[in-house]
Design an enzyme around this catalytic site. Structure first.
Site, PDB file in Angstrom:
ATOM      1  N   LYS A 196     -19.435  54.440  31.697  1.00  0.00           N
ATOM      2  CA  LYS A 196     -19.949  55.398  30.717  1.00  0.00           C
ATOM      3  C   LYS A 196     -20.720  54.606  29.660  1.00  0.00           C
ATOM      4  O   LYS A 196     -20.145  53.932  28.807  1.00  0.00           O
ATOM      5  CB  LYS A 196     -18.788  56.163  30.061  1.00  0.00           C
ATOM      6  N   GLU A 272     -13.340  44.422  24.021  1.00  0.00           N
ATOM      7  CA  GLU A 272     -14.268  43.513  23.321  1.00  0.00           C
ATOM      8  C   GLU A 272     -14.768  44.312  22.120  1.00  0.00           C
ATOM      9  O   GLU A 272     -15.547  45.253  22.294  1.00  0.00           O
ATOM     10  CB  GLU A 272     -15.460  43.169  24.207  1.00  0.00           C
ATOM     11  N   CYS A 307     -22.329  41.919  17.946  1.00  0.00           N
ATOM     12  CA  CYS A 307     -20.904  41.757  17.596  1.00  0.00           C
ATOM     13  C   CYS A 307     -20.648  40.388  16.975  1.00  0.00           C
ATOM     14  O   CYS A 307     -19.853  40.256  16.060  1.00  0.00           O
ATOM     15  CB  CYS A 307     -20.043  41.949  18.834  1.00  0.00           C
ATOM     16  N   GLU A 404     -17.096  45.371   9.353  1.00  0.00           N
ATOM     17  CA  GLU A 404     -18.299  45.115  10.147  1.00  0.00           C
ATOM     18  C   GLU A 404     -19.360  46.159   9.765  1.00  0.00           C
ATOM     19  O   GLU A 404     -19.141  47.362   9.911  1.00  0.00           O
ATOM     20  CB  GLU A 404     -17.965  45.239  11.636  1.00  0.00           C
TER      21      GLU A 404
HETATM   22  P1  NAD Z   1     -18.528  52.745  19.496  1.00  0.00           P
HETATM   23  O1  NAD Z   1     -17.133  52.259  19.424  1.00  0.00           O
HETATM   24  O2  NAD Z   1     -18.929  53.849  18.599  1.00  0.00           O
HETATM   25  O3  NAD Z   1     -18.866  53.276  20.985  1.00  0.00           O
HETATM   26  C1  NAD Z   1     -18.736  52.435  22.104  1.00  0.00           C
HETATM   27  C2  NAD Z   1     -18.606  53.307  23.341  1.00  0.00           C
HETATM   28  O4  NAD Z   1     -17.372  54.019  23.261  1.00  0.00           O
HETATM   29  C3  NAD Z   1     -19.700  54.367  23.486  1.00  0.00           C
HETATM   30  O5  NAD Z   1     -20.045  54.499  24.844  1.00  0.00           O
HETATM   31  C4  NAD Z   1     -19.007  55.623  22.994  1.00  0.00           C
HETATM   32  O6  NAD Z   1     -19.542  56.814  23.513  1.00  0.00           O
HETATM   33  C5  NAD Z   1     -17.604  55.392  23.512  1.00  0.00           C
HETATM   34  N1  NAD Z   1     -16.552  56.162  22.839  1.00  0.00           N
HETATM   35  C6  NAD Z   1     -16.538  56.573  21.548  1.00  0.00           C
HETATM   36  N2  NAD Z   1     -15.391  57.261  21.298  1.00  0.00           N
HETATM   37  C7  NAD Z   1     -14.680  57.247  22.451  1.00  0.00           C
HETATM   38  C8  NAD Z   1     -13.406  57.770  22.822  1.00  0.00           C
HETATM   39  N3  NAD Z   1     -12.646  58.432  21.962  1.00  0.00           N
HETATM   40  N4  NAD Z   1     -12.969  57.569  24.087  1.00  0.00           N
HETATM   41  C9  NAD Z   1     -13.725  56.879  24.980  1.00  0.00           C
HETATM   42  N5  NAD Z   1     -14.946  56.382  24.683  1.00  0.00           N
HETATM   43  C10 NAD Z   1     -15.406  56.551  23.433  1.00  0.00           C
HETATM   44  O7  NAD Z   1     -19.457  51.476  19.308  1.00  0.00           O
HETATM   45  P2  NAD Z   1     -21.049  51.444  19.226  1.00  0.00           P
HETATM   46  O8  NAD Z   1     -21.492  51.966  17.903  1.00  0.00           O
HETATM   47  O9  NAD Z   1     -21.612  52.026  20.466  1.00  0.00           O
HETATM   48  O10 NAD Z   1     -21.323  49.870  19.306  1.00  0.00           O
HETATM   49  C11 NAD Z   1     -21.189  49.011  18.223  1.00  0.00           C
HETATM   50  C12 NAD Z   1     -19.868  48.285  18.267  1.00  0.00           C
HETATM   51  O11 NAD Z   1     -19.748  47.566  19.496  1.00  0.00           O
HETATM   52  C13 NAD Z   1     -19.736  47.244  17.174  1.00  0.00           C
HETATM   53  O12 NAD Z   1     -18.464  47.350  16.597  1.00  0.00           O
HETATM   54  C14 NAD Z   1     -19.880  45.922  17.908  1.00  0.00           C
HETATM   55  O13 NAD Z   1     -19.255  44.832  17.283  1.00  0.00           O
HETATM   56  C15 NAD Z   1     -19.243  46.257  19.217  1.00  0.00           C
HETATM   57  N6  NAD Z   1     -19.650  45.304  20.250  1.00  0.00           N
HETATM   58  C16 NAD Z   1     -18.761  44.332  20.626  1.00  0.00           C
HETATM   59  C17 NAD Z   1     -19.134  43.371  21.578  1.00  0.00           C
HETATM   60  C18 NAD Z   1     -18.171  42.284  22.007  1.00  0.00           C
HETATM   61  O14 NAD Z   1     -18.446  41.642  23.021  1.00  0.00           O
HETATM   62  N7  NAD Z   1     -17.096  42.033  21.299  1.00  0.00           N
HETATM   63  C19 NAD Z   1     -20.401  43.426  22.149  1.00  0.00           C
HETATM   64  C20 NAD Z   1     -21.272  44.434  21.749  1.00  0.00           C
HETATM   65  C21 NAD Z   1     -20.891  45.372  20.797  1.00  0.00           C
END
Ligand code: NAD
Length: 509
Positions: A196, A272, A307, A404
């Site tokens: 997803k 992650e 991230c 963050e």
């Molecule tokens: P997010 O947590 O809002 O969403 C990530 C994914 O989770 C999306 O596909 C979203 O639709 C899904 N999601 C949201 N709520 C959900 C739920 N209740 N159940 C299941 N899925 C759900 O994050 P974002 O805004 O898309 O991305 C930014 C974040 O990602 C930042 O915090 C960044 O640090 C992190 N990130 C971490 C890494 C790493 O390797 N540690 C890499 C890239 C991004």
């Protein structure tokens, strides 16, 4: 916002290539695009203009039900996992070649959906995605079990088996590489996958699923279901027939998914999550110009939406002033521009919501008394353009230091002793990355051990830069610490995460 015009050429401009994209954002299930079950849709927005690119289904549990059933059928049928690791590697290498061939198409999708500058998007889809995929393909044959010393009449060994159906949930900041980070190790280890992608950027993952089929990944081994986190995401991570969850995204969503997985059937998972990484600079560094260039590069990659962005500068008090003097001119040059221009290195933020989030943090820093040595402009409409802000004289308890932001905001703190430097580097809940600048080897060794994070670079010069880090991560692997998550994804350790060891005993044979 500035934009530069490209030199005249016979090649159509990125703008005209972008205008001819034929959007198909339906779920890719069992080797084909299918109409989504739900009628409700949301707009996929181009953050460079804030206009709609296409309508995407919000998705629902019926799409997920079909995708998980397809993944299960494929797994039980053995068409993928019963192939030898070498055969799976061959198919993944073919997929890497196809991604390379379709690099432009993938890059345009990421550029339009999340505003990534086109040259950066090309590099993600080309070098980034294919290098990653090749590294897992190469690791597939090295997922080795162990054996007990033989005794007469008995034998015991351990064998790694794929987990089964893997649910993968990804964010938007590197859409195509985020997809590869999940499907690469999961498929190399023999699993079937339901992915997803983020609601902001579903298209490149869908394209990769199409290419995977062409490369020889059997129908059902890789399904991609776009939609919202609250609909498709929750339906996926709570599905009873999912054997393993792999998530990349914010810590808040990671915590929610842990809860849901616990309530489902205690589904195992890896996370992650977010980061708030420190760039620690000691006063024995040889060349502050080198350091200043690296601070800018590490703080504001992808407009700060990484991230592992080093959004906290922790600097020795003796070099704070001269380093800031060197930083500011370069930071002022980071003027956001259209991501469809070859010359653009700094594009818009990924969405209006992301712009609002950054504005709220800048306001909170100002209200808390932090000193903006550079205050970025925020374009309010017609494009999510935000230029960098640098806050000096911040204190540890401020939200801009602790949380963050995921945008172009750098916080500066200074220290006098090694102990203070370690305390500041470790002062947030996160533990993802860090960089230390020093020429003192014993101090370097102490910092490398004391700073809690997944990966740390200790530098005395800017030579090699991020390339050395990337190679180390690919080969050595890492695991996030603290609220940044847990579980390995890179290299052979990554394949182990997507597998389970089984103990096998033979007696009297
Ligand atoms: P997010 O947590 O809002 O969403 C990530 C994914 O989770 C999306 O596909 C979203 O639709 C899904 N999601 C949201 N709520 C959900 C739920 N209740 N159940 C299941 N899925 C759900 O994050 P974002 O805004 O898309 O991305 C930014 C974040 O990602 C930042 O915090 C960044 O640090 C992190 N990130 C971490 C890494 C790493 O390797 N540690 C890499 C890239 C991004």
């Amino acid at each position: 916002v500035t934009s530069s015009s490209s030199a005249p050429s016979a090649e159509p401009s990125w703008h005209s290539k972008a205008a001819s994209v034929d959007w198909d954002v339906r779920p890719f299930i069992d080797g084909e695009y299918r109409d989504p079950a739900a009628d409700a849709t949301y707009e996929d927005i181009d953050p460079a203009t804030e206009s709609a690119l296409c309508e995407v289904s919000v998705g629902d549990a019926r799409d997920i039900g079909a995708a998980v059933a397809s993944a299960r059928r494929c797994f039980e049928g053995g068409a993928w996992w019963e192939q030898s690791p070498a055969m799976r590697a061959e198919v993944l290498l073919k997929l890497a070649d196809l991604i390379d061939e379709h690099q432009e198409e993938l890059a345009i999708l990421d550029c339009l959906e999340m505003g990534k500058p086109i040259q950066a998007a090309l590099s993600d889809a080309g070098l980034g995605a294919t290098t990653l995929l090749k590294s897992w393909a190469g690791a597939a044959e090295h997922l080795l079990g162990q054996s007990l010393p033989l005794t007469p009449g008995t034998a015991g060994f351990s064998a790694w088996e794929p987990r089964g159906v893997v649910a993968a949930v990804t964010p938007w900041n590197f859409p195509v590489t985020n997809a590869i980070y999940k499907l690469g190790p999961a498929l190399a280890a023999g699993n079937s996958v339901v992915l997803k992608p983020s609601e902001l950027s579903p298209s490149s993952a869908l394209k990769v699923a199409e290419l995977a089929l062409e490369a020889g990944v059997p129908a059902g081994a890789l399904n991609v279901v776009p939609g919202l986190g609250s609909t498709v995401g929750e339906a996926l991570v709570t599905h009873r027939d999912v054997d393993f969850i792999t998530f990349t995204g914010s810590t808040a969503t990671g915590k929610r998914i842990m809860e849901l997985a616990g309530r489902s059937h205690a589904t195992p998972l890896i996370l992650e999550c977010g980061g708030k990484s420190a760039q620690v600079v000691f006063d024995d560094v040889a060349d502050l110009d080198d350091v200043a260039a690296a601070v800018l590069r590490d703080a504001f990659p992808n407009q700060g939406q990484v991230c592992a962005a080093h959004t906290r500068l922790v600097v020795h008090k003796n070099v704070r002033e001269p380093l800031l003097e060197r930083l500011l001119p370069g930071a002022r040059e980071l003027v956001p521009a259209s991501p469809l221009e070859d010359s653009t290195t700094f594009g818009p933020l990924a969405s209006p919501a992301q712009r609002d989030r950054v504005r709220a943090y800048v306001d909170s820093g100002l209200a808390a008394g932090a000193e903006p040595v550079l205050q970025g402009e925020i374009q309010e409409s017609g494009g999510c353009y935000v230029s960098p802000t640098i806050f000096d004289r911040v204190s540890t308890e401020m939200a801009i230091v602790q949380e963050e932001i995921f945008g172009p905001v750098l916080c500066v703190q200074s220290f006098a002793t090694d102990d203070e430097a370690i305390a500041l580097a470790n002062c947030t809940d996160y533990g993802l990355a860090a960089t230390v600048w020093t020429r003192d080897l014993s101090r370097a060794k102490r910092m490398a051990r004391a700073i809690r994070c997944a990966g740390i670079a200790v530098r005395s010069s800017a030579d090699e830069g991020r390339f050395a880090d990337f190679r180390s991560e690919l080969v050595l692997g890492y695991e996030p610490q603290k609220a940044s998550g847990f579980g390995a994804e890179m290299g052979v350790k990554g394949l182990e995460s997507y597998s389970v060891p089984k103990a096998v005993y033979f007696q009297g044979l």
